[in-house]
Design a protein around this motif. Sequence first.
Motif, PDB file in Angstrom:
ATOM      1  N   HIS A  31       0.829  -1.204   0.000  1.00  0.00           N
ATOM      2  CA  HIS A  31       0.000   0.000   0.000  1.00  0.00           C
ATOM      3  C   HIS A  31       0.867   1.260   0.000  1.00  0.00           C
ATOM      4  CE1 HIS A  31      -3.126  -2.879   1.243  1.00  0.00           C
ATOM      5  NE2 HIS A  31      -3.988  -1.998   0.781  1.00  0.00           N
ATOM      6  N   LEU A  32       1.954   1.236   0.764  1.00  0.00           N
ATOM      7  CA  LEU A  32       2.828   2.409   0.821  1.00  0.00           C
ATOM      8  C   LEU A  32       3.461   2.694  -0.536  1.00  0.00           C
ATOM      9  CD1 LEU A  32       4.617   1.836   4.262  1.00  0.00           C
ATOM     10  CD2 LEU A  32       2.911   3.572   3.722  1.00  0.00           C
ATOM     11  N   SER A  33       3.764   1.647  -1.280  1.00  0.00           N
ATOM     12  CA  SER A  33       4.355   1.850  -2.601  1.00  0.00           C
ATOM     13  C   SER A  33       3.400   2.562  -3.549  1.00  0.00           C
ATOM     14  CB  SER A  33       4.765   0.494  -3.204  1.00  0.00           C
ATOM     15  OG  SER A  33       3.625  -0.325  -3.422  1.00  0.00           O
ATOM     16  N   GLU A  34       2.093   2.467  -3.249  1.00  0.00           N
ATOM     17  CA  GLU A  34       1.075   3.152  -4.050  1.00  0.00           C
ATOM     18  C   GLU A  34       0.607   4.448  -3.388  1.00  0.00           C
ATOM     19  OE1 GLU A  34       0.188   2.167  -6.997  1.00  0.00           O
ATOM     20  OE2 GLU A  34       1.346   0.297  -6.941  1.00  0.00           O
ATOM     21  N   SER A  35       1.271   4.823  -2.266  1.00  0.00           N
ATOM     22  CA  SER A  35       0.928   6.051  -1.528  1.00  0.00           C
ATOM     23  C   SER A  35      -0.527   6.060  -1.084  1.00  0.00           C
ATOM     24  CB  SER A  35       1.232   7.303  -2.371  1.00  0.00           C
ATOM     25  OG  SER A  35       2.602   7.386  -2.657  1.00  0.00           O
ATOM     26  N   ILE A  36      -0.988   4.909  -0.601  1.00  0.00           N
ATOM     27  CA  ILE A  36      -2.372   4.810  -0.139  1.00  0.00           C
ATOM     28  C   ILE A  36      -2.431   3.841   1.038  1.00  0.00           C
ATOM     29  CG2 ILE A  36      -3.027   2.857  -1.615  1.00  0.00           C
ATOM     30  CD1 ILE A  36      -5.691   4.324  -2.109  1.00  0.00           C
ATOM     31  N   ARG A  37      -3.389   4.062   1.918  1.00  0.00           N
ATOM     32  CA  ARG A  37      -3.568   3.193   3.075  1.00  0.00           C
ATOM     33  C   ARG A  37      -4.597   2.110   2.761  1.00  0.00           C
ATOM     34  NH1 ARG A  37      -1.342   5.509   7.684  1.00  0.00           N
ATOM     35  NH2 ARG A  37      -0.764   7.699   7.456  1.00  0.00           N
ATOM     36  N   PRO A  42      -5.414   8.506   1.138  1.00  0.00           N
ATOM     37  CA  PRO A  42      -4.042   8.897   0.806  1.00  0.00           C
ATOM     38  C   PRO A  42      -3.199   8.978   2.074  1.00  0.00           C
ATOM     39  CG  PRO A  42      -5.635  10.309  -0.311  1.00  0.00           C
ATOM     40  CD  PRO A  42      -6.407   9.495   0.670  1.00  0.00           C
ATOM     41  N   LEU A  43      -1.898   8.814   1.956  1.00  0.00           N
ATOM     42  CA  LEU A  43      -1.026   8.754   3.125  1.00  0.00           C
ATOM     43  C   LEU A  43      -1.124   9.996   4.000  1.00  0.00           C
ATOM     44  CD1 LEU A  43       2.263   7.148   1.715  1.00  0.00           C
ATOM     45  CD2 LEU A  43       0.461   6.083   3.078  1.00  0.00           C
ATOM     46  N   LYS A  44      -1.294  11.149   3.388  1.00  0.00           N
ATOM     47  CA  LYS A  44      -1.280  12.396   4.146  1.00  0.00           C
ATOM     48  C   LYS A  44      -2.671  12.875   4.548  1.00  0.00           C
ATOM     49  CE  LYS A  44       3.032  13.962   2.026  1.00  0.00           C
ATOM     50  NZ  LYS A  44       3.737  15.051   1.296  1.00  0.00           N
ATOM     51  N   GLU A 236       8.645  17.954   7.600  1.00  0.00           N
ATOM     52  CA  GLU A 236       7.456  17.470   6.891  1.00  0.00           C
ATOM     53  C   GLU A 236       6.316  17.210   7.865  1.00  0.00           C
ATOM     54  OE1 GLU A 236       6.085  13.932   3.760  1.00  0.00           O
ATOM     55  OE2 GLU A 236       8.110  13.941   4.634  1.00  0.00           O
TER      56      GLU A 236
END
Length: 262
Positions: A31-37, A42-44, A236
Amino acid sequence: MGTPNAVGDWSSEMEVNAFRRLFPLRYYERHLSESIRPDARPLKKARDTIVSLGTVASSDGSALAKIGSTTMLAAIKMEVMTPFVDSPDGGRIAVEFHMPSICYPVVRPGGPAEVAPVISKQLFDSLLRHVKLVNSGMIDLKELSLIRRKAAWMAYLVILHARSVSAFSHLHIPVVSSNDEGRMVMVSEELEGEKLDKEPSIMETFMTMVLNSSGRLVSLYKPGGPVLAHTSAIQEGVALMRQRMKELQEIIDEAISTMEID
């Protein structure tokens, strides 16, 4: 006609759940490789947040905050005290954090969670740093003073962490069985602990940041771990916190306006 698809979706979901339990690190890395949980955020992006004020009628101030599946209930009780010698024209704040066994599987019923006093101390230290900072805009202990050297307010802040405030409304008593040793054990298809998000358990480290109303970093806590807190990561994190502060301020302002209307 829809049965094959339903069976296929069910089978696929079972495979995903099995992979998540057997290989949690690889599951989250994908999931992190796709920037999604895993919940499609989205991660942020923060979890959905709801704030309600005045939820405890017997307190002098209270709020119920729900962030995702996490629920926090905070209440303040005020008492008159004699000011301390080192602060004759100011009041005091005491913080208690309670983490009952219903909120996390590692907490056993009947006693306080080991992490609760640590969190209480962190909250108190963060509030104290807010107090000591000039123009922090959060708490002024001098406003709690009634009569210099004679009387001041003592504010007791109690915070309860719980997954469900009204748990008994849908109480389900677990099935138990006796094993070969004559001990009673629970029989369940899925343990409650496995339903919880395992993301924190596989992280090598994490950071807790506290900003004041001006967006200034007041507290930074990192409980060890092999990963260093590099300056870029802190910067960040502060940027994300400032963005989150704006979102929370809008939510709180809406809660205040709703309370005023009521």
